[in-house]
Design an enzyme around this catalytic site. Structure first.
Site, short mmCIF file in Angstrom:
data_model
loop_
_atom_site.label_atom_id
_atom_site.label_comp_id
_atom_site.label_asym_id
_atom_site.label_seq_id
_atom_site.Cartn_x
_atom_site.Cartn_y
_atom_site.Cartn_z
CB THR A 150 28.95 35.16 45.16
OG1 THR A 150 29.45 33.95 44.93
CG2 THR A 150 28.95 36.35 44.04
CG ASP A 151 27.60 33.07 51.32
OD1 ASP A 151 28.27 32.09 51.24
OD2 ASP A 151 27.34 33.21 52.47
CE1 TYR A 152 29.80 25.36 49.02
CE2 TYR A 152 28.05 25.51 47.28
CZ TYR A 152 29.10 24.94 48.03
OH TYR A 152 29.36 23.63 47.49
CB ALA A 153 25.61 28.54 44.36
CB ALA A 154 25.45 34.32 46.19
#
Length: 758
Positions: A282-286
């Site tokens: 995932t992207d950051y904290a997605a």
């Protein structure tokens, strides 16, 4: 512990290799390891934490070292240097139960220590070899610094320059974007990921992130499937076909479902249709942000993401917290956890981490391979090729190697902003300013009179926002009037004014969308005052996006687009200004006249009422207050020489089936200097079962010509070049009339027509 694990697992692997080769060896190794893992340890491999020097999102991970010891971490990012990487890797290898090594990820976007031009600038070279070379150098440096995984290439197609992350991509065209995606994957990964100087690439952001509404980062995306397949998906697919090791989900939704929870996107499209073999992060904290999208609570978010095909959770630790409970209650299948864990372990195996967790990373190697003279020379050469000459009235450029230059502007003697918004481990103190670059090149032959003239911005709200985000926005203690007066006085004493203006590095990139994309007001006021002196003004712009430069185009003598050129930016700018290098860059993103034209891009479609240069027509698709055409079109770029194109010569005008068409054109250097021209091929199909673009890029060639030299450039066109996605999403071609267009930009083309039957 680690050595014993390797020996035990390789026993079965060696036997498998004798039967079916390397894949079976990996299968046996990973399978044997997973048989020894608890469910919690498998889930731990899906956990990616942020540790180290950079903050790239809204939260940082906590209690990292105890979690590594407990087998609850599969990888970390934002950690580099041999000392820091080896310390964390030693914890994983020597102090966790199974000794499974960590992945070390980092945003190596356009260089590691040696910084190259931003990716948008790199794309303007139209030089795939140079782009691949920049990625190879970045991989060599980053891997020596403890990194084995890069969150690059970003291949999002963008038609809206308000979006700050246009700086990280290759512009607006899917064909060129796909070629660049392949080149960067090859450059990072090489031909063997287990080599100590290779990085595993991560294609991002999957998918459609560059089409965020209103150009606002993280915003909603909505488009038809045909538009998706025809214009936005090709670069991602090209990266997959090049063997990219991982893919990152985007923050936006697709068909009403965020990509991080989108089963169709991650399983049906990415894995089933395209055959992707790597892992999805995932992207950051997605995952935790799925709740903000309205998908449910964090427990539900974990379930949705895992079932959709996400393998690794960046930072949010939702998998770590909720997957054990979901598995215990039968709400997810343990086989889904096994699938994701296997993907991560296979990536580590391919990287050679089980053979050497440190991959030869030492202080000695790092000092030997960083910022070498060869790397800096490459950065300088590639930066020169990325610059785009937008205007050059009366051949004011190149400058004479004598006389007096007034070098003015907040970026004229700046080092801090030259590395751009994705500087990775780059040190701005190693960057060469424009003033230093010109001095290096001209010595005492040219007198340089320097004046700052203006701050980057005098908007207090913008300054406060940028400062809060960590951007460097130096503010001069003098008043705007005092600074401008000094600049005007300097200009009055000079033969020519070089104004180095633009954005700060913090004005583009992630979370850096702008509703107005012109020069900041204080800089524009300075430029107007300089123009009023009557001296010729050469505008050198540094920026991370296309800017609205309508006034500047009317009043400046010359405009040179230099993006953020990286470590060697100042030397490269000097090379071009003085004429040691003849600029050859071509735009890969359209420059609008004003923000009201956005989105604006070359491969648009006709309407039923197209505006055909008829100023008297009312009921046609047009603006009342501005022309439809852009300020500077896709593919545009001038040279210190000029090129002319002859008529297109076709090998045949009536073709059938899988025949090949040869389309040739004579290109002549009609100027007085040797130059490099990028010859571009576009195709159009006026009639089809679905509406087509007015033209689509289908090829390009670079040709170097001496003054007066003519060379024939030939393109081979096959039915593969005619294909498009129809209403059934079938990728095929249809018989009919085709227009072949060849020229120096999307708006300056010769044309010829053929008929092609099946």
């Amino acid at each position: 512990m680690f050595t014993a694990l390797i020996g035990t697992l390789l026993m079965g692997g060696l036997h498998a290799q004798s039967l079916t080769g390397d894949d079976a060896k990996m299968e046996a190794f990973v399978g044997g390891l997973m048989n020894r893992m608890t469910l919690e340890e498998k889930i731990g491999q899906l956990n990616l934490l942020s540790v180290g020097f950079d903050v790239t999102g809204p939260e940082l991970s906590k209690d990292v070292e105890p979690k590594i010891r407990q087998g609850q971490v599969g990888g970390v990012f934002n950690t580099y240097t041999p000392e820091a990487a080896r310390k964390l890797q030693s914890l994983a290898v020597n102090e966790s139960r199974l000794g499974i090594p960590l992945l070390f990820g980092y945003d190596v976007i356009h260089g590691h220590k040696t910084i190259f031009p931003i990716p948008l600038g790199l794309s303007c070279t139209w030089n795939l070899e140079a782009i691949e070379r920049s990625a190879r150098i970045a991989a060599t440096e980053a891997s020596a610094d403890g990194v084995n995984w890069t969150f690059s290439p970003m291949v999002d197609i963008c038609r809206d320059p308000r979006w700050g992350r246009i700086a990280e991509g290759a512009g607006e065209d899917p064909y060129l974007g796909a070629q660049i995606a392949r080149a960067m994957v090859r450059g990072y990964q090489g031909d063997d990921l287990s080599r100590s100087n290779a990085l595993m690439a991560c294609v991002k952001h999957f998918a459609l992130y560059g089409a965020a509404e209103a150009g606002r980062d993280y915003n909603t995306v909505d488009m038809s499937r045909i538009k998706m397949y025809q214009y936005y998906l090709p670069p991602y697919r090209a990266a997959v076909e090049a063997g990219v090791g991982s893919a990152m989900t985007s923050f936006n939704e697709i068909n009403g479902v965020p990509s991080t929870a989108n089963h169709w996107l991650l399983k049906e499209l990415l894995r089933t249709q395209w055959g992707f073999q790597g892992f999805v992060v995932t992207d950051y904290a997605a995952i935790s942000e799925l709740s903000e999208h309205g998908m449910g609570d964090l427990r539900k978010d974990a379930e949705l993401a895992l079932n959709a095909g996400v393998d690794m959770d960046m930072v949010s630790e939702v998998f770590l917290k909720y997957l054990p409970k979901l598995a215990a209650h039968g709400e997810i299948l343990e086989s889904m956890i096994n699938r994701a864990c296997r993907q991560i372990l296979e990536a580590k195996y391919k990287l050679g981490l089980f053979a050497d967790p440190y991959r030869g990373c030492t202080e000695e190697r790092a000092s030997r391979e960083m910022l070498t003279p060869e790397n800096r020379n490459a950065a300088r050469e590639i930066a020169e090729r990325s610059f785009v000459l937008l205007k050059n009235d009366r051949q004011i450029l190149p400058l004479k190697k004598s006389g007096i230059i007034a070098l003015v502007g907040p970026l004229a003697d700046d080092q801090q902003n030259l590395l751009g918004c994705c500087r990775a481990a780059g040190d701005w103190r190693q960057a060469v300013s424009v003033q230093t670059g010109i001095s290096n090149l001209t010595g005492s032959a040219v007198t340089i009179l320097h004046a700052k003239g203006a701050n980057l911005t005098d908007d207090p709200a913008l300054r406060a926002t940028l400062k809060a985000f960590g951007a460097k926005i130096p503010v001069d203690g003098r008043s705007p009037g005092e600074m401008m007066a000094e600049a005007v006085a300097v200009a009055a004493r000079a033969d020519v004014v070089v104004a180095v203006l633009g954005e700060s590095s913090g004005m583009s990139g992630e979370a850096a969308s702008r509703s107005e994309i012109g020069l900041p007001e204080c800089q524009k006021n300075l430029l107007q005052a300089l123009v009023e002196t009557g001296k010729p003004v050469v505008l050198v712009i540094m920026n991370g996006r296309p800017l609205t430069l309508t006034w500047e185009a009317e009043h400046c003598s010359a405009i040179l687009e230099t993006w953020f050129g990286g470590t060697e930016a100042g030397n490269a700018v000097a090379d071009v200004l003085i004429g040691n290098y003849n600029p050859s860059g071509k735009l890969t993103a359209t420059f609008p006249r004003n923000v009201g034209q956005i989105p604006i891009y070359y491969n648009h479609k006709n309407t039923g009422r197209p505006y055909k240069d008829n100023p008297g027509a009312k009921y046609v698709s047009r603006y009342l207050d501005v022309p439809n055409d852009p300020l500077y079109a896709f593919g545009y770029g001038l040279s210190y020489t000029t090129f002319s194109y002859g008529d297109i010569k076709l090998s045949n005008t009536n073709l059938t089936g899988n025949e090949t068409l040869l389309a040739s054109v004579d290109v002549t250097n009609t100027g007085e200097r040797a130059g490099l021209e990028t010859v571009q091929l576009y195709l159009s199909q006026p009639v089809a079962s679905v509406t087509r673009s007015v033209e689509d890029l289908r090829g390009f060639q670079k040709v170097r010509l001496q003054p007066g030299e003519t060379r024939e450039v030939t393109f081979r066109i096959s039915p593969e070049d005619l294909k498009f996605y129809n209403s059934k999403l079938e990728y095929d071609w249809e018989p009919g009339e085709f227009i072949v267009r060849i020229g120096g930009s999307s708006s300056q083309l010769k044309s010829a027509t053929v008929r092609w039957s099946k």
